[in-house]
Design a protein around this motif. Structure first.
Motif, PDB file in Angstrom:
ATOM      1  N   GLY A  15       0.366   1.467   0.416  1.00 36.59           N
ATOM      2  CA  GLY A  15       1.670   3.062   0.550  1.00 36.59           C
ATOM      3  C   GLY A  15       1.168   3.367   1.555  1.00 36.59           C
ATOM      4  O   GLY A  15       0.716   4.823   1.204  1.00 36.59           O
ATOM      5  N   ILE A  20       5.395   3.456   1.410  1.00 39.18           N
ATOM      6  CA  ILE A  20       6.033   4.389   0.919  1.00 39.18           C
ATOM      7  C   ILE A  20       7.850   4.495   1.057  1.00 39.18           C
ATOM      8  O   ILE A  20       8.505   4.241  -0.073  1.00 39.18           O
ATOM      9  N   ALA A  23       9.331   2.036  -1.023  1.00 44.02           N
ATOM     10  CA  ALA A  23       9.117   2.476  -1.883  1.00 44.02           C
ATOM     11  C   ALA A  23      10.366   3.000  -3.023  1.00 44.02           C
ATOM     12  O   ALA A  23      11.118   2.709  -3.408  1.00 44.02           O
ATOM     13  N   CYS A  24      10.473   4.337  -1.607  1.00 44.39           N
ATOM     14  CA  CYS A  24      11.587   5.560  -2.267  1.00 44.39           C
ATOM     15  C   CYS A  24      12.573   4.938  -2.115  1.00 44.39           C
ATOM     16  O   CYS A  24      13.776   4.666  -2.679  1.00 44.39           O
ATOM     17  N   VAL A  33       9.844  -3.311  -9.151  1.00 41.71           N
ATOM     18  CA  VAL A  33       8.813  -2.677  -7.578  1.00 41.71           C
ATOM     19  C   VAL A  33       7.451  -1.674  -8.021  1.00 41.71           C
ATOM     20  O   VAL A  33       7.577  -1.618  -8.919  1.00 41.71           O
ATOM     21  N   VAL A  35       3.472  -1.397  -5.771  1.00 46.89           N
ATOM     22  CA  VAL A  35       3.378  -0.669  -4.506  1.00 46.89           C
ATOM     23  C   VAL A  35       1.475  -0.315  -5.224  1.00 46.89           C
ATOM     24  O   VAL A  35       0.837   0.042  -5.960  1.00 46.89           O
ATOM     25  N   VAL A 123       9.312   9.150  -4.626  1.00 44.13           N
ATOM     26  CA  VAL A 123       8.675   8.267  -5.397  1.00 44.13           C
ATOM     27  C   VAL A 123       8.499   8.030  -6.863  1.00 44.13           C
ATOM     28  O   VAL A 123       8.448   7.050  -7.603  1.00 44.13           O
ATOM     29  N   VAL A 129       9.502   2.190 -10.099  1.00 54.13           N
ATOM     30  CA  VAL A 129       8.554   1.911  -9.165  1.00 54.13           C
ATOM     31  C   VAL A 129       7.535   2.145  -9.563  1.00 54.13           C
ATOM     32  O   VAL A 129       6.792   3.558 -10.098  1.00 54.13           O
ATOM     33  N   LEU A 131       3.114   2.350  -9.154  1.00 54.60           N
ATOM     34  CA  LEU A 131       2.283   2.425  -8.694  1.00 54.60           C
ATOM     35  C   LEU A 131       1.280   2.262  -8.447  1.00 54.60           C
ATOM     36  O   LEU A 131       0.550   2.528  -9.910  1.00 54.60           O
TER      37      LEU A 131
END
Ligand SMILES: Cc1cc2nc3c(=O)[nH]c(=O)nc-3n(C[C@H](O)[C@H](O)[C@H](O)COP(=O)(O)OP(=O)(O)OC[C@H]3O[C@@H](n4cnc5c(N)ncnc54)[C@H](O)[C@@H]3O)c2cc1C
Length: 412
Positions: A15, A20, A23-24, A33, A35, A123, A129, A131
């Motif tokens: 990340g 990242i 991911a955005c 998704v 990360v 994000v 998404v 994390l």
């Protein structure tokens, strides 16, 4: 004990700025998704004289606009309107100007802390998404059907399955090593000393690239009349420069850089980074793609490393989205081959250009010194050559994906 598995369309390992950013780009898409990041997601909010900086090529701007983060970044960026390239002690200089290519800037300088904060805030807005951090990958397998990743998080093992695994874990990528992906590695035996400095004359939004017999130095315009210095020197010289007191350091800098910016009056904290080029010989395999520094780490002389990684993101996101909206497999061998093919020329050009620049200007041979002075003059005098080079360095060459054209992946 390994917990029940979770299924994702795309899992990104790493990340950092590139992971990242991907991911955005994939936020709000019909995809699940995740990360995986080794470090806790924390950002240092304290403003500092010593913000680390990244020079963004102009082509990064439409990508960030399409991702909906440019407005937030804009408050922290300084435009590069002109670039001045010179060779210390030799005749000849080249000047690149944004007016020559009809853009409002050639690029932008942004503290990496600000970019990280903006991307992290963005994000966090996406429900699709997840994390997973701090977490580390303990094992990984892939075949033509899926990638299976076991991670350790908060003392628990968790198994994830994904249609596509994106490896964005940086220069010393552990995943790349685990997969035994061969790399072309060149250690330049140099370090980049970085510091923020304040000269007596305003930079006027000019970035300076100055080649000296001890190594190239870049001076990038920042806010509050500061400049971000990246000074490439030998390992031994880097140690010396780090231990000098501020006054002695500024005197050395003045001697090497000259007086184009007046007197250097202030310097912040100094740090040094080892400089190397590491290029993965394979960037795609069954169900996985390497992007960013994990795929290609460059010497920072031309400020292209992150920019190249961001363009990996723009192309990969484009292909993933096209597959997803038409109900196709986002990790298929065809998609990954298309990705590798699409990225090939841009990567080759930027990697070759950056490496040649370091070697050419490091050469002590007289004919090469003469040729590079002549080259700088020729570049200055040949507008078509200059425009071509400038557009490539701005990240505007070749076939552009939707994000690079400022278009969202999907029309709403
Ligand atoms: C001195 C210097 C100046 C530079 N200036 C510029 C510039 O002006 N312009 C430019 O374009 N580029 C510049 N660069 C290059 C740029 O900084 C990098 O290309 C960029 O930051 C790479 O981002 P990344 O996300 O690929 O890798 P990284 O930033 O290294 O991120 C990798 C991430 O992966 C995580 N990670 C690592 N291992 C694991 C694991 N096993 N599991 C989970 N997570 C893991 C790490 O914690 C990290 O967050 C410069 C570089 C240097 C050294």
């Amino acid at each position: 004990m390994v917990e029940t598995q979770n299924s994702y369309d795309v899992v990104i390992v790493g990340g950092g700025l590139v992971g990242i950013a991907l991911a955005c780009a994939l936020g709000d898409q019909p995809l699940r998704v995740a990360v995986i990041e080794a470090l806790p997601f924390e950002t240092n909010r304290s403003a500092s004289y010593d913000d680390r900086t990244i020079a963004l090529a102009y082509g990064a701007r439409p990508i960030f606009e399409a991702m909906g983060v440019w407005q937030q970044l804009a408050a922290d960026v300084t435009a590069i309107k002109r670039i001045h390239i010179s060779d210390r002690g030799h005749f000849g200089a080249a000047r690149l100007d944004c007016n020559d290519v009809g853009c409002e800037a050639l690029g932008y300088v942004v503290p990496s802390r600000c970019m990280g904060e903006v991307l992290m805030a963005r994000v966090a807005q996406f429900d699709n998404v997840e994390l997973l951090c701090p977490a580390r990958v303990t094992s990984l397998e892939q075949d033509e059907h899926a990638a299976t990743i076991v991670i350790e998080r908060e003392g628990e093992q968790q198994m994830l399955r994904s249609g596509l695994l994106v490896v964005a874990d940086g220069t010393h990528s552990a995943i790349r090593e685990q997969l035994q992906v061969a790399v072309d590695r060149h250690d330049y035996g140099q370090r980049g000393v970085i510091a923020n400095v304040t000269p007596s004359r305003h930079h006027d939004n000019v970035a300076f690239e100055r080649f000296t017999d001890s190594g190239p130095m870049a001076m990038l315009p920042m806010d509050e009349s500061r400049c971000a210095l990246v000074w490439t020197v030998s390992e031994a010289r880097a140690d010396e420069l780090l231990t000098l007191d501020d006054e002695a350091f500024l005197a050395e800098l003045q001697d090497r850089f000259g007086n184009r910016l007046g007197r250097f009056e202030k310097v912040g904290n100094r740090a040094a980074h080892s400089l190397m080029q590491i290029v993965a010989q394979e960037q795609v395999r069954d169900r996985l793609a390497l992007i960013g520094n994990a795929a290609h780490t460059l010497h920072p002389v031309a400020g292209q490393g992150f920019n190249l990684g961001l363009r990996d993101v723009a192309v990969l996101a484009d292909l993933i989205n096209t597959a997803a909206v038409s109900g196709e497999d986002v990790g298929s061998a065809t998609l990954l081959a298309d990705y590798a093919e699409w990225r090939r020329n841009d990567q080759r050009y930027i990697i070759g250009f950056t490496d040649s620049l370091v070697r050419l200007f490091a050469s002590p041979l007289l004919p090469i010194k003469a040729a590079r002075s002549a080259g700088l003059v020729a570049l200055d005098l040949l507008p078509p050559l200059k425009r071509w080079l400038t557009r490539h360095a701005m990240g505007l060459g070749g076939k552009l994906p939707r994000l690079s054209r400022g278009l969202p992946l999907q029309e709403k």
